[in-house]
Design a protein around this motif. Structure first.
Motif, mmCIF file in Angstrom:
data_model
loop_
_atom_site.group_PDB
_atom_site.id
_atom_site.type_symbol
_atom_site.label_atom_id
_atom_site.label_comp_id
_atom_site.label_asym_id
_atom_site.label_seq_id
_atom_site.Cartn_x
_atom_site.Cartn_y
_atom_site.Cartn_z
ATOM 1 N N ASP A 15 -58.239 74.658 -67.075
ATOM 2 C CA ASP A 15 -59.152 74.240 -67.805
ATOM 3 C C ASP A 15 -59.111 75.122 -69.013
ATOM 4 N N VAL A 16 -58.661 76.106 -68.989
ATOM 5 C CA VAL A 16 -58.641 77.150 -70.175
ATOM 6 C C VAL A 16 -57.328 77.637 -70.157
ATOM 7 N N PHE A 17 -56.732 77.724 -71.193
ATOM 8 C CA PHE A 17 -55.358 78.746 -71.553
ATOM 9 C C PHE A 17 -56.049 80.212 -72.240
ATOM 10 N N PHE A 18 -56.272 81.151 -71.358
ATOM 11 C CA PHE A 18 -56.819 82.337 -71.946
ATOM 12 C C PHE A 18 -55.878 83.388 -72.171
ATOM 13 N N PHE A 19 -55.545 83.700 -73.684
ATOM 14 C CA PHE A 19 -54.584 84.672 -73.713
ATOM 15 C C PHE A 19 -55.083 85.644 -74.514
ATOM 16 N N PRO A 20 -55.437 86.575 -73.768
ATOM 17 C CA PRO A 20 -55.967 87.899 -74.549
ATOM 18 C C PRO A 20 -55.280 89.103 -75.184
ATOM 19 N N SER A 21 -54.018 88.674 -75.687
ATOM 20 C CA SER A 21 -52.970 89.661 -76.015
ATOM 21 C C SER A 21 -53.563 90.115 -77.558
ATOM 22 N N TYR A 22 -53.030 91.680 -77.267
ATOM 23 C CA TYR A 22 -53.761 92.291 -78.622
ATOM 24 C C TYR A 22 -52.674 92.304 -79.757
ATOM 25 N N GLU A 23 -51.486 91.780 -79.546
ATOM 26 C CA GLU A 23 -50.490 91.995 -80.805
ATOM 27 C C GLU A 23 -49.371 90.757 -80.510
ATOM 28 N N VAL B 94 -45.998 80.612 -75.965
ATOM 29 C CA VAL B 94 -47.068 80.309 -74.893
ATOM 30 C C VAL B 94 -48.157 79.447 -75.457
ATOM 31 N N VAL B 95 -48.803 79.959 -76.713
ATOM 32 C CA VAL B 95 -49.976 79.504 -77.063
ATOM 33 C C VAL B 95 -49.468 78.036 -77.753
ATOM 34 N N LEU B 96 -48.188 77.814 -78.328
ATOM 35 C CA LEU B 96 -47.775 76.655 -78.818
ATOM 36 C C LEU B 96 -47.922 75.599 -77.672
ATOM 37 N N GLU B 97 -47.154 75.881 -76.497
ATOM 38 C CA GLU B 97 -47.056 75.097 -75.533
ATOM 39 C C GLU B 97 -48.194 74.775 -74.976
ATOM 40 N N ALA B 98 -49.214 75.675 -74.656
ATOM 41 C CA ALA B 98 -50.665 75.317 -74.264
ATOM 42 C C ALA B 98 -51.423 74.246 -75.283
ATOM 43 N N LEU B 99 -51.213 74.582 -76.521
ATOM 44 C CA LEU B 99 -51.630 73.698 -77.392
ATOM 45 C C LEU B 99 -51.257 72.196 -77.323
ATOM 46 N N SER B 100 -49.515 72.064 -77.271
ATOM 47 C CA SER B 100 -49.112 71.035 -77.145
ATOM 48 C C SER B 100 -49.342 70.021 -75.842
ATOM 49 N N CYS B 101 -49.850 70.888 -74.701
ATOM 50 C CA CYS B 101 -50.375 70.269 -73.468
ATOM 51 C C CYS B 101 -51.883 69.801 -73.306
ATOM 52 N N GLU B 102 -52.405 69.930 -74.690
ATOM 53 C CA GLU B 102 -53.828 69.773 -75.027
ATOM 54 C C GLU B 102 -54.736 70.657 -73.997
ATOM 55 N N CYS B 103 -54.174 71.847 -73.653
ATOM 56 C CA CYS B 103 -55.035 72.529 -72.821
ATOM 57 C C CYS B 103 -55.993 73.773 -73.860
ATOM 58 N N LYS C 140 -68.376 77.879 -71.462
ATOM 59 C CA LYS C 140 -68.755 76.777 -72.307
ATOM 60 C C LYS C 140 -67.629 75.976 -72.134
ATOM 61 N N LEU C 141 -66.192 76.122 -71.959
ATOM 62 C CA LEU C 141 -65.110 75.054 -71.898
ATOM 63 C C LEU C 141 -65.407 74.587 -70.558
ATOM 64 N N ILE C 142 -65.800 75.344 -69.511
ATOM 65 C CA ILE C 142 -65.584 74.567 -68.136
ATOM 66 C C ILE C 142 -66.849 73.741 -68.137
ATOM 67 N N SER C 143 -67.944 74.311 -68.494
ATOM 68 C CA SER C 143 -69.242 73.496 -68.457
ATOM 69 C C SER C 143 -69.388 72.030 -69.463
ATOM 70 N N ASP C 144 -68.752 72.311 -70.682
ATOM 71 C CA ASP C 144 -68.929 71.213 -71.596
ATOM 72 C C ASP C 144 -67.506 70.586 -71.818
ATOM 73 N N LYS C 145 -67.216 69.568 -71.020
ATOM 74 C CA LYS C 145 -65.940 69.099 -70.758
ATOM 75 C C LYS C 145 -65.885 68.046 -72.180
ATOM 76 N N ASN C 146 -66.665 67.534 -72.802
ATOM 77 C CA ASN C 146 -66.320 66.662 -74.063
ATOM 78 C C ASN C 146 -65.856 67.639 -75.109
ATOM 79 N N PHE C 147 -66.509 68.771 -75.049
ATOM 80 C CA PHE C 147 -66.053 69.832 -76.296
ATOM 81 C C PHE C 147 -64.817 69.993 -75.962
#
Length: 340
Positions: free
Chosen positions: A235-243, A249-258, A293-300
């Protein structure tokens, strides 16, 4: 034109960002019909180096003696060495001086983002260069509902899934990932990444891997085929990296529409827009609210995912291959060698 694609310790790095970047380069060059080799004793017209260890320096010196132009791909900075493995912070203090010397050996530099380019310029490296994304295979990393179901079944996940894919480093935000998981006990938090380097990790990180909260799962390394299912199920790709220098992996998640949630750090400033193709946060409270927000608002969330896919398509490996081919040809021409 034949290119040497070089990375030392390929087996060790195969599950890291550099290893994946090398695979991307291979696929990108195949798509645009550029001949390449991985063997340093082969014949080649140009060297494209991805690492900064003794093997890479040997290849660079060898190329210099043979008048073969060198392209160095900047995957490593002093900043992204910090907070990774034991003693990495001590090493990072000296790394920028070593990296300045190494990157200055190149005829041309390739930077994954403008952010990385600016960092290396501050080291005093003046070699000409260009920003080229590490890219993503948008046909492979594509939302797949069947693989999503398989992923959920395999791990017994029935509720909302918050996913991260990374080596379990402090720099990647593993402590924040676990803290946010404790606040959102109704969600499954899944951190995918090799645990083979556990002995090199600080004690507090090893303790997290040994005794995670009940809603946090560390399944270890996962092959790319299964990763598609993970991205598709999340439901969310959460990537809290500092640097980061980009974040494949962000590109992969974006590509999968996550729907993607990242820390608000400079590397994303000129290509990820908060509220348009991702969400950004600075604190764990920000992350908690964004996930809710991402879990509760599926349209968004769905709209964010569609816009995310557009970002990935701009970085498809065919486009990356065309950019690399042009750079190779220009470097060869400037070096007095015509493309044959």
């Amino acid at each position: 034109m034949k290119v040497l694609l070089y990375a030392e310790a390929k087996r060790l790095l195969s599950r890291s960002g550099i290893g994946i970047a090398l695979k991307h380069q291979m696929e990108a060059l195949k798509r645009v019909n550029v001949d390449f080799t991985l063997a340093i004793d082969d014949d080649y017209d140009l060297a494209h180096i991805n690492t900064v260890g003794p093997g890479a320096r040997f290849v660079a010196n060898s190329c210099r003696s043979k008048n073969i132009p060198i392209i160095w791909h900047v995957h490593t900075t002093a900043e992204d060495i910090r907070n990774s493995f034991l003693l990495s912070n001590i090493y990072s203090k000296y790394a920028k001086f070593a990296l300045r010397k190494i990157y200055s050996k190149a005829d041309f530099l390739v930077f994954p983002t403008r952010y990385t380019m600016n960092i290396v310029r501050k080291y005093g490296v003046k070699v000409e260069g260009e920003v080229v994304s590490n890219g993503v295979d948008t046909q492979f990393f594509k939302k797949n509902e069947e693989k999503a179901r398989q992923f959920r079944r395999k791990y017994g996940l029935t509720g909302p899934i918050v996913l991260c894919v990374a080596l379990p480093f402090k720099r990647k935000g593993i402590h924040d990932f676990v803290d946010v998981a404790k606040r959102l006990s109704q969600c499954h938090f899944v951190w995918i990444g090799s645990k083979g380097l556990a002995s090199l990790l600080p004690r507090d990180v090893r303790e997290i891997l040994r005794n995670p909260p009940s809603n946090v799962l560390f399944p270890g390394f996962m092959p790319q085929e299964e990763l598609v299912g993970a991205y598709s199920a999340a439901d969310v790709f959460f990537f809290p990296s500092y640097e980061e220098n980009e974040g494949i992996v962000v590109l992969e998640a974006l590509s999968c529409e996550c729907p993607v949630l990242v820390r608000d750090i400079p590397v994303y400033e000129d290509w990820l827009q908060d509220g348009v193709n991702c969400l950004k946060g600075k604190t764990n409270t920000d992350f908690e609210k964004a996930i809710e927000k991402l879990i509760s608002d599926k349209n968004f969330a769905n709209e964010l995912g569609k816009m995310a896919r557009k970002v990935a398509l701009e970085r498809d490996l065919t486009i990356i291959g065309e950019k690399l081919k042009r750079i190779y040809e220009e470097v060869l021409e400037k070096h007095g060698k015509k493309d044959e």
